[in-house]
Design an enzyme around this catalytic site. Structure first.
Site, PDB file in Angstrom:
ATOM      1  N   HIS A 114       1.053  -3.281  -4.198  1.00 20.40           N
ATOM      2  CA  HIS A 114       1.545  -1.773  -5.007  1.00 20.40           C
ATOM      3  C   HIS A 114       2.584  -1.422  -3.392  1.00 20.40           C
ATOM      4  O   HIS A 114       3.072  -0.832  -4.256  1.00 20.40           O
ATOM      5  CB  HIS A 114       0.495  -1.373  -4.276  1.00 20.40           C
ATOM      6  CG  HIS A 114       0.332  -1.771  -2.280  1.00 20.40           C
ATOM      7  ND1 HIS A 114      -0.764  -2.583  -2.256  1.00 20.40           N
ATOM      8  CD2 HIS A 114       0.603  -1.230  -1.404  1.00 20.40           C
ATOM      9  CE1 HIS A 114      -0.018  -2.344  -0.696  1.00 20.40           C
ATOM     10  NE2 HIS A 114       0.199  -1.175  -0.072  1.00 20.40           N
ATOM     11  N   ASP A 132      -3.910  -7.082  -6.369  1.00 24.28           N
ATOM     12  CA  ASP A 132      -2.852  -6.125  -5.409  1.00 24.28           C
ATOM     13  C   ASP A 132      -2.067  -7.343  -4.757  1.00 24.28           C
ATOM     14  O   ASP A 132      -2.435  -7.120  -3.875  1.00 24.28           O
ATOM     15  CB  ASP A 132      -3.630  -5.572  -4.608  1.00 24.28           C
ATOM     16  CG  ASP A 132      -2.644  -4.662  -3.970  1.00 24.28           C
ATOM     17  OD1 ASP A 132      -1.637  -3.956  -4.103  1.00 24.28           O
ATOM     18  OD2 ASP A 132      -2.758  -3.955  -3.329  1.00 24.28           O
ATOM     19  N   SER A 162       0.315  -3.631   5.338  1.00 22.67           N
ATOM     20  CA  SER A 162       0.421  -4.000   4.212  1.00 22.67           C
ATOM     21  C   SER A 162       1.108  -5.464   3.687  1.00 22.67           C
ATOM     22  O   SER A 162       2.223  -4.856   3.700  1.00 22.67           O
ATOM     23  CB  SER A 162       0.034  -3.140   2.691  1.00 22.67           C
ATOM     24  OG  SER A 162      -0.559  -2.102   3.063  1.00 22.67           O
TER      25      SER A 162
END
Length: 364
Positions: free
Chosen positions: A119, A149, A224
Site C-alpha cells: 500500500h 499487502d 508500515s
C-alpha cells in the site's frame, strides 16, 4: 559525715570497675552489643536481574541497520466517471491526485532484496530508499502481492546488512517486541510492546484469510513495512497497519508468511484469480454449508473466470484433498507453477461438481 560515706563507697566502686574490665577482656563481643547495627552493603547483594534496568539497545543496534526508510511519489486515482459527449461519445473522466508516501522496509538478503507493504507503493512512480546510515539509493520493483499487502524491492547498492530472522510461529503471547520504522518521516524510531494475539484473521478486507500478529507496540503512519523484532533483534513480522477503532491495536504480517510470499514473488507465483473467505466448521453448521473457501470476487479473464467459477461457489477440496486450513490451501495454489493443472471440488447451490483449471501466473 559525708567524707566517711564517700570513703566507704570507693572500695566498692573500684571493685565493680575491675570486674567490668575483666569481663570485657574475656568477652570482647560485649563491646559492640549495644552499638547500632551496620548498614547492609547493597553493592555485595547478588544481582538477580530485577533491580537493574532493562534495555533493548543491543537488539535495536543489531536490527536497525537492516531497516530502511522508503519515500514514494506518484498519482492516485480518486474517482472514475463516464459521461456522454455529443461530439466524442462516451468519455471516461478520471480524477487524480498527486501524493507522497513515507514508509519503511526491511533488508532481507545481502543482494539488496527488501520487503515492504504494497500500500506504500500503490500508484507510485518514483521510489527511493534511505539506509540507517544516511546513504540513499534507487530501488526497482520486483513484484507485489496486493492481497497480502507485500511488495519486493531490489536495492541498487552493495554492502547491505540483512536482518536476522526469527521463527514467528514460535513466538508466544506476552513476548516483548519492538517496532522499528520511520513514523511521520521523523527518522528511524523504536516503539515497545508485547504480542497480544497470534493468527488473527478477518482484519484485512482485501484478504480475510491473511493472519497477523497483534501487538500493542505503536505502528503509526510511516512505520508500515518496517520490522517487528524480538528482544534479540530478530525479525518476527512486517508492521502493516494500526486499527484505532480497536484502541490503537497494531498488526504485523508474521515473518514466516512474509518470507514465503517473498520467495514466491521472486520465483514466480501460481494464481487462480479469486478472492475468498473461510467457511469454518462453526459457520458451516450454522448456515448449512460445506467447509471450504467461499469465493467473493473473481478477477476478470483470470483462471477462475475462464473455468466458469462464480462468486458464491465454495471450494471444498483441491486435488481431492479436503480444505481444512484455508491458508494452507491458498499456499498450495501459490506454490504451484504456472501451467499446472489442478482439480477443484466445488459446491454450488447445493450440488457438488469437479472443475479442472490451469494455474496462471500472478500479475504484478
Amino acid at each position: 559525715m559525708r567524707i566517711t560515706q564517700l570513703s566507704s563507697f570507693a572500695p566498692s566502686f573500684l571493685t565493680g570497675l575491675l570486674v567490668a574490665l575483666m569481663m570485657l577482656a574475656v568477652f570482647p563481643q560485649l563491646r559492640t552489643s549495644h552499638q547500632t547495627a551496620p548498614e547492609p552493603n547493597h553493592s555485595r547483594l547478588p544481582d538477580d536481574g530485577l533491580s537493574s534496568s532493562i534495555s533493548y539497545s543491543e537488539a535495536v543496534s543489531k536490527a536497525g541497520p537492516s531497516v530502511v526508510n522508503i519515500y514514494a511519489r506518484g498519482v492516485k486515482i480518486l474517482e472514475k466517471k463516464q459521461r456522454w459527449d455529443p461530439q466524442f461519445g462516451t468519455l471516461t473522466v478520471v480524477k487524480k491526485k498527486p501524493y507522497e508516501a513515507l514508509g519503511s522496509g526491511v533488508i532481507m538478503r545481502e543482494d539488496g532484496v527488501i520487503l515492504t507493504n504494497y500500500h506504500l507503493l500503490a500508484g507510485a512512480g518514483d521510489v527511493a530508499v534511505m539506509l540507517n546510515d544516511g546513504r540513499e539509493a534507487p530501488v526497482s520493483l520486483i513484484g507485489i502481492d496486493v492481497e497480502a499487502d507485500l511488495a519486493v524491492l531490489k536495492l541498487e547498492m552493495q554492502k547491505v546488512k540483512p536482518i536476522e530472522i526469527a521463527v514467528s510461529k514460535k513466538a508466544m503471547i506476552g513476548d516483548v517486541v519492538l517496532a522499528i520504522g520511520n513514523p511521520h518521516g521523523v527518522g528511524q524510531t523504536v516503539t515497545h510492546g508485547i504480542i497480544s494475539a497470534k493468527e488473527v484473521t478477518d482484519v484485512n478486507s482485501k484478504n480475510p484469510l491473511q493472519s497477523y500478529l497483534q501487538t500493542d507496540a505503536a505502528i503509526n503512519q510511516g512505520n508500515s513495512g518496517g520490522a517487528l523484532i524480538d528482544h534479540r533483534g530478530r525479525l518476527l513480522g512486517i508492521n502493516t497497519f494500526i486499527d484505532r477503532n480497536l484502541g490503537s491495536v497494531s498488526f504485523a504480517i508474521p515473518s514466516d508468511r512474509a518470507i514465503q510470499t517473498m520467495e514466491e514473488i521472486l520465483a514466480g507465483r501460481g494464481w487462480l484469480g479469486f478472492n475468498a473467505i473461510s467457511v469454518a466448521p462453526q459457520m458451516a453448521k450454522k448456515h448449512n454449508l460445506p467447509v471450504g473457501l467461499l469465493i467473493r470476487k473473481i478477477s476478470p479473464n483470470g483462471p477462475a473466470d475462464v473455468s466458469k467459477l462464480v462468486p458464491g461457489d465454495i471450494i471444498t477440496a483441491i486435488d481431492q484433498a479436503p480444505i481444512v486450513d484455508p491458508q494452507t490451501s491458498m499456499t498450495h495454489i501459490a506454490k504451484s507453477e504456472p501451467g499446472t493443472v489442478i482439480e477443484l471440488t466445488v459446491w454450488r447451490q447445493g450440488r457438488f461438481s469437479r472443475i479442472t483449471t490451469e494455474v496462471g501466473a500472478r500479475p504484478n
